[in-house]
Design an enzyme around this catalytic site. Structure first.
Site, mmCIF file in Angstrom:
data_model
loop_
_atom_site.group_PDB
_atom_site.id
_atom_site.type_symbol
_atom_site.label_atom_id
_atom_site.label_comp_id
_atom_site.label_asym_id
_atom_site.label_seq_id
_atom_site.Cartn_x
_atom_site.Cartn_y
_atom_site.Cartn_z
ATOM 1 N N ARG A 10 0.657 -1.315 -0.116
ATOM 2 C CA ARG A 10 0.132 -0.001 0.090
ATOM 3 C C ARG A 10 0.835 1.384 0.001
ATOM 4 O O ARG A 10 0.555 2.092 -0.577
ATOM 5 C CB ARG A 10 -1.206 -0.090 1.183
ATOM 6 C CG ARG A 10 -1.928 1.030 1.137
ATOM 7 C CD ARG A 10 -3.083 1.073 1.953
ATOM 8 N NE ARG A 10 -4.462 0.353 1.488
ATOM 9 C CZ ARG A 10 -5.155 0.590 0.933
ATOM 10 N NH1 ARG A 10 -5.347 1.803 0.587
ATOM 11 N NH2 ARG A 10 -6.000 -0.159 0.426
ATOM 12 N N GLU B 144 -9.843 5.463 7.161
ATOM 13 C CA GLU B 144 -8.415 6.021 7.055
ATOM 14 C C GLU B 144 -8.221 7.199 6.339
ATOM 15 O O GLU B 144 -7.054 7.873 6.760
ATOM 16 C CB GLU B 144 -7.865 4.938 6.205
ATOM 17 C CG GLU B 144 -7.657 3.378 6.975
ATOM 18 C CD GLU B 144 -7.317 2.293 6.201
ATOM 19 O OE1 GLU B 144 -6.176 1.680 6.161
ATOM 20 O OE2 GLU B 144 -7.805 1.911 5.279
#
Lengths: 754, 176
Positions: free
Chosen positions: A307, A708
């Site tokens: 990520r 997030e």
């Protein structure tokens, strides 16, 4: 306030909301487990002598590897975490566990277990790991364009390095699990876990049982933030193993010290970068090498690094971009998921690059950001089209205006001119965050919806509640799809015997996945009820409308409960399952190409800070945020995620400093030595606006994930601090440590004056 | 080897939330442990057991104290109030209503401690300033909310306690 409030808002305010340890204490007599911890970062265990512990009051058992009938080595991706290690690989690692009739008895007995351990050399930093060739993964690379050729063109060029610090989750409820036998010979494990399915399978693996003999329930968590995605498993396994060995219920509750010293944290990163850029600030080429500190075992580190590789572009189009990364193995607790999952570290790096380019050119960093924004039609370095790229500029311009950014920057300049020892700084930074698990098969979810004859509804789904309001949003989706009042819908505790084979509640995807699965279950029920209602209302089934707790059609209406009752009498099933698998996503890790994300969430923030030149102490004065949540399902929940995520991000970047000693022991092992954001740091101005007209066609009811993305808005605070430091120093690059704790800010100020 | 005898339990009467509880407990136990383990009052939470986070805050004779740092024997004869004692039956206090309405609790774990602290403030001061609220709650950590909704909830409750017809603002904007 728009939309529903948290479905347990009243229970939270009255103390009725139970957490795992509360349930365990109320259940009756228990055995309590306490770990015996390693005093070395790395060493070989020669002997464990528990004789004295066995003789202590209340001790039932000292659990060791000899008690394991299944497999004693666990791990979410790679089985490399021994529950009872022969070789310890971090300071504080549990070696064995004492079970006693009270926590105090277990603690006292654990203190007299003698562990003979031969110390071995320990690797305690990323650099030491690189030097020793100690890695947990092979190198991953994503590249676009021709980076080497681009650097050969002779543009302006910069090279740099940045260390990015880790972060302790500091969920207020520490890790906890409680296991007991049920009436049919199975095991029930109540765990504060984000991933009940993995907890269930871990327990089954350790106990040597098929999965159907284990049920895992996650009622609610007192915060998690990623720290209970994989790392709850070991404690659930210990509780269940203790129960298997003794036949008695067992609870594991780590106290704060144990939690801090045993569990992993956000990964620290080391980045080295080289950038080529034009005189106008256009980034032509970027070559980034990332190393993350995985700690002693793999855990989720590979996906977290992945990520990071995906997010090193943030909102910027860079024609020639290469990013490489590798996970270093150290003798520290195994670092794990935390809000943003590698994305924040990579985005701090690209903003560092942007700032250095801007200060080299002598232009505001915001100008360089704007110049490099993705435009509609652009693709990322992994080949995915940046859909809704126009959102970036729309948010940017709107926020610049609503926050009066230019005026306030001029005011800060003027203020600085008359304050030699204190300086103010402003910064505006954007966020683009990809939504979906990057491991494609995890993007699925299930739900089970039960309608009773009176029209009341229970919804079961695979997602877990950690305070983020998932249950509130799923209940709102169910209420909307069935056209009933929110009060008619009850969300049941998450259990693996209701919905099996679930994914972790993580990657901000809880609502996208579970909400859509629940909506599909409701749609199936509604279709059946529509046929039943049409007959009574004497209209066509497609004319039937479900809304406001009634079913309408042909100019007439029936209460929803009456239709449910009629369906029951007609022998129509009033329950359904729903399953959702996110369509259209794919990823080829070998080619470094694909469309790993269903969509992107966007936002931007302005932060204003004040820095004291004598001490480096700093204060956050004002925050302005514009964030994209699509069509909000629950505005109060979304605002809470944005505010809380931002403050947690600001903590990571400006005050929270994870410190290990030379012996590998954690030094920052309490809130007294690890500075969390407190109420006192809350800025006077904190304005949050939600982007209007932002419906996301690819997600349930047009909503967007919000767990997030706002975390990374806090990068604005770091950049504002840098701007204030620059005001002390004049022109040139400002190297600022990360986290920018007062000492780091002080050093950055001094570095410019020597 | 025979186990050495553990400390003897002692018997005492506690006054908690207006009720008397006769409890047998080991005298070195903290108030937090006795509330949770001997009285089933699990609303008061373990957070750090070091007095650093405020999750275990209760009121003793109206003053907020950290129950992880107070020995249970020290509160014998005093009035203890926990989060379970805030509401009168189903009737919530204004502070509890405000926390529920404003989203001042997310995971809810720090909430009992914050409520007990803020309740004591509002009992003394019906119009606290932002700085007074900051000072009062300085010992309570929350990891979810970023504190903004907590401020707003305390201010909303204060306004309602003063008899003002205050509603949560549609645009819940802090301080602007």
């Amino acid at each position: 306030m728009n939309g529903p409030r948290h479905e347990c808002a009243v229970q939270h305010a009255t103390g009725e909301a139970l957490y795992v340890h509360d349930e365990a204490l109320r259940s009756g007599p228990l055995l309590h487990a306490w770990p015996v911890q390693s005093g070395h970062a790395h060493g070989r265990i020669r002997a464990i002598d528990a004789t004295a512990a066995h003789a202590m009051p209340g001790v039932a058992c000292v659990l060791t590897g000899a008690h394991v009938t299944g497999q004693g080595v666990i791990g979410p991706v790679r089985h490399d975490e021994p529950l009872f290690p022969d070789e310890v690989s971090h300071h504080g690692q549990p070696v064995c566990w004492v079970l006693a009739d009270s926590e105090e008895h277990a603690r006292r007995a654990a203190a007299v277990v003698r562990v003979e351990c031969e110390p071995l050399p320990a690797i305690l930093s990323i650099e030491a790991g690189i030097a020793a060739g100690s890695f947990l993964t092979d190198e991953q690379t994503i590249a676009t364009g021709d980076v080497d050729a681009a650097f050969a063109r002779g543009d302006r060029e910069l090279r740099g390095e940045l260390q990015v610090g880790g972060q302790e989750h500091f969920y207020l409820e520490t890790q906890c699990a409680w296991a007991h036998r049920d009436a049919t010979g199975g095991y029930v494990v109540h765990s504060s876990t984000q991933h009940p399915t993995e907890t269930q399978s871990t327990v089954a693996h350790v106990l040597g049982l098929p999965a159907h003999r284990v049920v895992c329930e996650s009622l609610r968590m007192g915060g998690a933030f990623g720290g209970k995605e994989s790392q709850a498993n070991a404690f659930a396994a210990i509780a269940a193993l203790g129960c298997q060995v003794t036949g008695r219920p067992v609870v594991v509750r780590l106290d704060r010290r144990r939690d801090l010293t045993i569990t992993g944290k956000r990964h620290p990163f080391l980045a080295r970068f080289r950038v080529a850029f034009g005189a106008d600030g256009t980034l032509h080429a970027l070559d980034v090498q990332l190393w993350s500190d995985g700690g002693h075992s793999l855990d989720l580190s590979a996906a977290i690094l992945g990520r990071a590789l995906f997010h090193v572009d943030n909102c910027y189009r860079i024609e020639h971009l290469r990013v490489r990364g590798r996970v270093v193995r150290t003798h520290l607790p195994s670092n794990t998921a935390m809000r943003g999952f590698g994305g924040p570290q990579a985005m701090v790096v690209i903003e560092e690059v942007i700032d250095r380019v801007a200060r080299t050119l002598g232009v505001p960093p915001e100008t360089v950001r704007e110049r490099n924004f993705y435009r509609p039609g652009d693709r990322t370095h992994y080949g995915q089209e940046v859909r809704s790229a126009d959102c970036i500029e729309r948010i940017w311009r709107t926020l610049a205006e609503s926050s009066s950014f230019e005026r306030r920057r001029r005011e800060a300049h003027a203020w600085n001119a008359s304050h030699p020892h204190r300086k103010r700084g402003l910064a505006m930074t954007p966020v683009k965050f990809g939504i979906s698990f990057t491991t494609t098969f995890l993007n699925q979810a299930g739900a089970l919806v039960l309608v009773y004859r009176d029209g009341s509804v229970q919804v079961n789904h695979g997602g877990t509640e950690m305070g983020q309001g998932l249950h509130t949003k799923v209940a709102a989706i169910v209420a909307r799809e069935l056209g009933v009042a929110a009060a008619a819908v009850r969300t049941m505790p998450t259990r693996t015997d209701k919905v099996p084979n679930t994914s972790a509640t993580a990657a901000s995807s809880g609502t996208d996945l579970n909400g859509e699965a629940a909506r599909r279950a409701c749609a199936a029920i509604r279709e059946r009820l529509g046929i039943v209602a049409a007959a009574s209302l004497r209209c066509a089934a497609q004319e039937v409308v479900f809304a406001d707790g009634v079913v309408r059609g042909g100019g007439r209406e029936l209460p929803f409960g009456a239709v449910a009752e009629a369906a029951y009498v007609q022998r129509i099933p009033l329950f359904a399952t729903g399953h959702y698998a996110t369509p259209g996503i794919h990823w080829d890790p070998h080619a470094g190409r694909g469309e790993p994300f269903r969509y992107y969430a966007y936002g931007a923030a302005v932060a204003e800070v004040e820095v004291d030149g004598f001490t480096g102490m700093h204060r956050l004065l004002a925050v302005d945020i514009l964030h994209d949540v699509g069509d909000s399902l629950a505005e109060i929940v979304d605002r809470g995620q944005i505010e809380g995520g931002f403050v947690q991000g600001a903590g990571w970047l400006t005050s929270e400093h994870v410190v290990y000693g030379d012996d590998g022991a954690l030094r920052s092992r309490g809130a007294s030595t690890y500075k969390l954001p407190g109420v006192g740091e809350c800025p006077e101005r904190f304005v949050v606006d939600l982007l209007p007209r932002a419906s996301e066609p690819g997600a349930v009811f047009g909503s967007k994930a919000v767990g997030e993305p706002p975390f990374m808005l806090a990068i604005a605070v770091r950049e504002a601090l840098r701007s204030a430091v620059a005001a002390f120093r004049g022109s040139g690059i400002v190297e600022l440590g990360c986290p920018a704790v007062p000492e780091a800010v002080f050093r950055a100020i001094r570095a410019g004056t020597v | 080897m025979t186990a050495p005898p553990g400390p003897q339990k002692t018997l005492a009467t506690f006054h908690v939330n207006g009720e008397s509880h006769e409890v047998a407990f080991v005298p070195h136990k903290t108030l937090l442990e006795v509330l949770r383990e001997e009285m089933n009052l699990t609303g008061t939470k373990h957070g750090c057991e070091l007095g650093e986070c405020g999750a275990c805050t209760v009121q003793v004779d109206g003053t907020p104290v950290l129950s992880c740092l107070v020995l249970a024997v020290d509160v014998v004869g005093k009035q203890v109030r926990t989060v379970e004692g805030l509401a009168k039956g189903p009737e919530l206090t204004e502070l509890q209503h405000a926390f529920a309405d404003m989203g001042a609790a997310q995971c809810g774990y720090c909430t009992p401690g914050i409520l007990m602290t803020a309740d004591a403030l509002l009992a003394q001061n019906t119009k606290p300033t932002r700085d007074e609220i900051k000072e009062c709650l300085a010992g309570n950590l929350c990891r979810c909310t970023g504190y903004i909704k907590i401020f707003e909830a305390v201010e909303l409750a204060a306004a309602r306690c003063r008899g003002e017809k205050a509603e949560p603002r549609k645009e819940s904007i802090h301080g602007s």
